[in-house]
Design a protein around this motif. Structure first.
Motif, PDB file in Angstrom:
ATOM      1  N   THR A  51       8.347  59.852  31.105  1.00 14.71           N
ATOM      2  CA  THR A  51       6.991  60.282  30.752  1.00 14.71           C
ATOM      3  C   THR A  51       6.067  60.334  31.977  1.00 14.71           C
ATOM      4  OG1 THR A  51       6.517  57.987  30.148  1.00 14.71           O
ATOM      5  CG2 THR A  51       7.088  59.522  28.350  1.00 14.71           C
ATOM      6  N   ASP A  52       6.491  59.749  33.121  1.00 19.81           N
ATOM      7  CA  ASP A  52       5.723  59.943  34.353  1.00 19.81           C
ATOM      8  C   ASP A  52       5.924  61.352  34.911  1.00 19.81           C
ATOM      9  OD1 ASP A  52       4.864  57.395  34.111  1.00 19.81           O
ATOM     10  OD2 ASP A  52       6.039  56.563  35.775  1.00 19.81           O
ATOM     11  N   ILE A  53       7.015  61.959  34.494  1.00 21.97           N
ATOM     12  CA  ILE A  53       7.321  63.316  34.956  1.00 21.97           C
ATOM     13  C   ILE A  53       6.859  64.325  33.918  1.00 21.97           C
ATOM     14  CG2 ILE A  53       9.099  64.894  35.766  1.00 21.97           C
ATOM     15  CD1 ILE A  53       8.612  62.466  37.557  1.00 21.97           C
ATOM     16  N   GLU A  54       7.335  64.160  32.673  1.00 26.93           N
ATOM     17  CA  GLU A  54       6.926  65.042  31.575  1.00 26.93           C
ATOM     18  C   GLU A  54       5.747  64.382  30.873  1.00 26.93           C
ATOM     19  OE1 GLU A  54      10.125  66.084  29.023  1.00 26.93           O
ATOM     20  OE2 GLU A  54      11.346  66.998  30.604  1.00 26.93           O
ATOM     21  N   SER A  55       4.541  64.755  31.277  1.00 26.71           N
ATOM     22  CA  SER A  55       3.364  64.012  30.833  1.00 26.71           C
ATOM     23  C   SER A  55       2.430  64.827  29.945  1.00 26.71           C
ATOM     24  CB  SER A  55       2.581  63.507  32.048  1.00 26.71           C
ATOM     25  OG  SER A  55       2.225  64.592  32.882  1.00 26.71           O
ATOM     26  N   SER A  56       2.816  66.064  29.563  1.00 22.51           N
ATOM     27  CA  SER A  56       1.950  66.815  28.661  1.00 22.51           C
ATOM     28  C   SER A  56       1.983  66.186  27.279  1.00 22.51           C
ATOM     29  CB  SER A  56       2.394  68.278  28.591  1.00 22.51           C
ATOM     30  OG  SER A  56       3.650  68.369  27.955  1.00 22.51           O
ATOM     31  N   LEU A  57       0.993  66.506  26.462  1.00 22.27           N
ATOM     32  CA  LEU A  57       0.883  65.907  25.120  1.00 22.27           C
ATOM     33  C   LEU A  57       2.108  66.226  24.283  1.00 22.27           C
ATOM     34  CD1 LEU A  57      -0.984  64.227  23.343  1.00 22.27           C
ATOM     35  CD2 LEU A  57      -2.009  66.368  22.515  1.00 22.27           C
ATOM     36  N   GLN A  58       2.589  67.438  24.366  1.00 22.53           N
ATOM     37  CA  GLN A  58       3.777  67.831  23.619  1.00 22.53           C
ATOM     38  C   GLN A  58       4.993  67.006  24.046  1.00 22.53           C
ATOM     39  OE1 GLN A  58       4.687  71.978  24.005  1.00 22.53           O
ATOM     40  NE2 GLN A  58       6.798  71.730  23.346  1.00 22.53           N
ATOM     41  N   ASP A  59       5.127  66.820  25.381  1.00 20.77           N
ATOM     42  CA  ASP A  59       6.268  66.045  25.881  1.00 20.77           C
ATOM     43  C   ASP A  59       6.162  64.575  25.478  1.00 20.77           C
ATOM     44  OD1 ASP A  59       7.307  68.295  27.090  1.00 20.77           O
ATOM     45  OD2 ASP A  59       6.181  67.958  28.944  1.00 20.77           O
ATOM     46  N   VAL A  60       4.942  64.003  25.487  1.00 27.38           N
ATOM     47  CA  VAL A  60       4.766  62.590  25.098  1.00 27.38           C
ATOM     48  C   VAL A  60       5.203  62.391  23.646  1.00 27.38           C
ATOM     49  CG1 VAL A  60       3.057  60.787  24.691  1.00 27.38           C
ATOM     50  CG2 VAL A  60       2.975  62.139  26.807  1.00 27.38           C
ATOM     51  N   PHE A  61       4.801  63.283  22.746  1.00 28.79           N
ATOM     52  CA  PHE A  61       5.211  63.193  21.333  1.00 28.79           C
ATOM     53  C   PHE A  61       6.728  63.269  21.208  1.00 28.79           C
ATOM     54  CE2 PHE A  61       0.899  64.981  19.770  1.00 28.79           C
ATOM     55  CZ  PHE A  61       0.346  63.711  19.841  1.00 28.79           C
ATOM     56  N   TYR A  62       7.327  64.189  21.986  1.00 30.60           N
ATOM     57  CA  TYR A  62       8.777  64.350  21.895  1.00 30.60           C
ATOM     58  C   TYR A  62       9.484  63.058  22.309  1.00 30.60           C
ATOM     59  CZ  TYR A  62      13.515  65.836  23.034  1.00 30.60           C
ATOM     60  OH  TYR A  62      14.882  65.920  23.106  1.00 30.60           O
ATOM     61  N   TRP A  63       9.056  62.483  23.426  1.00 31.27           N
ATOM     62  CA  TRP A  63       9.753  61.289  23.921  1.00 31.27           C
ATOM     63  C   TRP A  63       9.463  60.057  23.049  1.00 31.27           C
ATOM     64  CZ3 TRP A  63      13.772  61.950  26.661  1.00 31.27           C
ATOM     65  CH2 TRP A  63      13.873  63.024  27.544  1.00 31.27           C
ATOM     66  N   GLU A  64       8.322  59.995  22.365  1.00 30.39           N
ATOM     67  CA  GLU A  64       8.074  58.902  21.422  1.00 30.39           C
ATOM     68  C   GLU A  64       9.029  58.990  20.244  1.00 30.39           C
ATOM     69  OE1 GLU A  64       6.256  56.143  21.404  1.00 30.39           O
ATOM     70  OE2 GLU A  64       5.863  56.609  23.520  1.00 30.39           O
ATOM     71  N   GLU A  65       9.293  60.236  19.789  1.00 27.39           N
ATOM     72  CA  GLU A  65      10.275  60.414  18.720  1.00 27.39           C
ATOM     73  C   GLU A  65      11.660  59.992  19.182  1.00 27.39           C
ATOM     74  OE1 GLU A  65      10.024  64.429  17.522  1.00 27.39           O
ATOM     75  OE2 GLU A  65       8.085  64.227  16.497  1.00 27.39           O
ATOM     76  N   VAL A  66      11.992  60.299  20.448  1.00 28.70           N
ATOM     77  CA  VAL A  66      13.289  59.871  20.986  1.00 28.70           C
ATOM     78  C   VAL A  66      13.378  58.354  21.019  1.00 28.70           C
ATOM     79  CG1 VAL A  66      14.698  59.825  23.074  1.00 28.70           C
ATOM     80  CG2 VAL A  66      13.651  61.971  22.331  1.00 28.70           C
TER      81      VAL A  66
END
Length: 563
Positions: A51-66
């Motif tokens: 999440t330090d690399i993929e930090s857009s809102l869409q990416d944050v939601f995706y990684w929280e689901e992961v």
């Protein structure tokens, strides 16, 4: 060994590759492309949260689901990556899962698409310009690909042919082409042209439509590299022109004079259309040449005015010095006559007076004075005559007060020019005159003097040490000519055909402008003559200026012949 080989393969991949642990979202492994693209040192990414690399809102939601155990593979999704310098990088990424030693990991693959975006924007701009060009042209344009499908057409094309809106919306290409052929009297020829897509030659046809209009059709193949990928058709409605021609032919017997005028106008218009493209390039070249010749002419005019002014200023003192010397010569004769008379009376003097007289004669060397004073005055008058001749040559060369054409002797002009440029020649060459006593001709003497000056100076510059310049003249019933031959280094064959081009010169930078021979070519052409040149490298060059004895000014272009 296998781990090292796998790492080597990862580091040689052009794409960024990240291996992420879904439990804590930390990067387990990153290849060298990922570190370098994002601006990190090798292996610096390992251990960092994704999440330090993929930090857009869409990416944050995706990684929280992961993190919460929910995972979906991603195929070719656009995203933003944060670099080490906090800048954002647009990427195209894919995410997939894999199992390793009973452990689930996520593989993230991404590539920098900034270059692709720039290419897409450039392509879109090019396509937009192409569409605008097609719509702004005065012809109807049709493009058919190699499979016989309509690739493109402009609005003017569809209006010219009156293609129904239904056919255009349905994109029925074969029906559109058939509709076109059915409107033309030369139906089979039109259909054959529309289906001859891969022929390499260009075509030009006139099609008469059933409604009376006439279309001019030109077509040419469209290439992609060496392969033909389609054909472009250009349609021009020339109905007005054709009807005008027919009307002119029908009224020829009744209105002959009017028909000739209209025909001349039509032919002029047609010639203008055919030659417009070539004329524009020619006009640009002539404009540059005219500007250079104007600058050269102004410079020569300034030199002429300066020469005339100097000649005028020198003439004034020369005139009164010449007059005074003539008077002094007369006075000297009278004084010598008076001395002769005194000498006749010398025997009647006393011995003491005669002795004093002899001593005075010896002191002043009376015999030498009597002999030398005449020589001095004659030499002074001869020197003044030479000065007056040089002044007259300057005036003849400048011709400031004679801008009209006149009857002149070219040999006289050549001699005047030779005196003007003598300082350039005297240390470089011996000048040999081989004059044939040519007849006078009607010309612009000052302009021809410029030609002679350029040829003489070029001859001097061509001689590197010491050489010879030969001036020859000759004539026949139709023409006269003047030759300037030097024993210089000559002109290379590859340069011989270009020496009359404006700004072309073989001299070093700063030694020549390349305008002298171009100006000479124009002046000789104005007189209806030509310049011939022959040259041998290492042996010398000969320029021959050939002029008609009865020129027609402004009616004949000059020519140059290289041997």
């Amino acid at each position: 060994m296998n781990d090292k080989l796998a790492r080597l393969m990862l580091d040689h991949s052009p794409q960024m590759m990240l291996l992420v642990d879904p439990a804590d979202l930390r990067i387990v492994l990153a290849n060298r492309a990922a570190a370098h693209t994002l601006g990190y040192a090798d292996e610096a990414l390992e251990g960092m949260p994704i999440t330090d690399i993929e930090s857009s809102l869409q990416d944050v939601f995706y990684w929280e689901e992961v993190r919460n155990g929910q995972h979906a593979d991603i195929d070719s999704q656009e995203g933003l990556y944060r670099c080490a310098d906090e800048s954002l990088l647009t990427v195209m990424k894919s995410i997939s899962s894999l199992e390793h030693d009973g452990r689930r990991l996520l593989v993230v693959q991404a590539r920098d698409i900034r270059g692709e975006r720039r290419v897409e924007e450039t392509l879109e701009q090019t396509l937009s310009q192409l569409r605008a060009t097609l719509e702004s042209t005065g012809n109807g344009i049709l493009v058919i690909d190699w499979q016989g499908r309509i690739a493109s057409m402009n609005r003017l094309f569809s209006r010219m042919w009156g293609i129904p809106e239904a056919l255009l919306l349905a994109r029925e290409d074969a029906a559109i082409l058939d509709y076109m052929a059915e409107q033309v009297e030369e139906r089979e020829t039109c259909r054959a042209r529309l289906h001859a897509i891969v022929e390499r030659g260009e075509t030009e046809d006139l099609f008469r439509l059933r409604d009376g209009r006439v279309f001019e059709c030109r077509s040419r193949p469209q290439y992609l590299g060496e392969n033909i990928v389609g054909r472009v058709y250009s349609y021009n409605d020339i109905t007005g022109r054709i009807r005008s021609e027919e009307a002119l032919r029908e009224s020829r017997d009744r209105l002959e004079e009017r028909v000739r005028e209209r025909t001349a106008e039509l032919e002029a218009a047609n010639a203008t259309l055919r030659e417009e493209k070539a004329r524009q390039a020619e006009l640009i070249a002539k404009l540059a040449e005219a500007q250079s010749q104007l600058l050269q002419s102004e410079k020569m005019a300034s030199i002429g005015q300066l020469a005339a002014g100097v000649a005028h200023e020198i003439n004034n003192p020369v005139a009164f010095v010449n007059s005074n010397l003539g008077t002094l010569q007369n006075y000297a004769r009278d004084v010598l006559r008076l001395l002769d008379a005194y000498e006749e009376l010398e025997p009647s003097l006393s011995e003491a007076q005669r002795t004093a007289m002899r001593q005075l004669k010896e002191e002043v060397d009376a015999a030498w004075l009597r002999e030398d004073i005449g020589h001095l005055l004659s030499e002074s008058l001869d020197g003044l005559l030479r000065v007056r001749r040089i002044v007259q040559d300057l005036k003849d060369f400048s011709h400031v007060d004679r801008a009209e054409r006149e009857i002149a002797n070219l040999e006289t002009g050549l001699e005047s020019t030779l005196n003007v440029v003598w300082n350039e020649l005297k240390y470089k060459a011996e000048v040999v005159r081989e004059y044939a006593g040519i007849p006078e001709i009607e010309c612009f003497p000052s302009q021809l003097n410029q030609v002679f000056m350029n040829l003489l100076i070029n001859a001097a510059h061509a001689i590197e040490q010491k050489g010879r310049i030969t001036l020859r003249t000759g004539s026949d019933e139709a023409q006269v000519w003047v030759e300037v031959a030097d024993t210089g280094k000559g002109i290379a064959p590859e340069h011989l055909g270009r020496i009359f081009e404006p700004f072309f010169t073989t001299k070093p930078v700063g030694k020549g402008t390349g305008l002298g021979l171009s100006l000479a070519y124009g002046i000789v052409g104005k007189h209806g003559g030509r310049i011939e040149v022959s040259s041998t490298v290492g042996a010398g060059t000969t320029f021959r200026v050939v002029l008609p004895r009865h020129p027609h000014f402004g009616e004949t272009e000059g020519t140059a012949t290289a041997v």
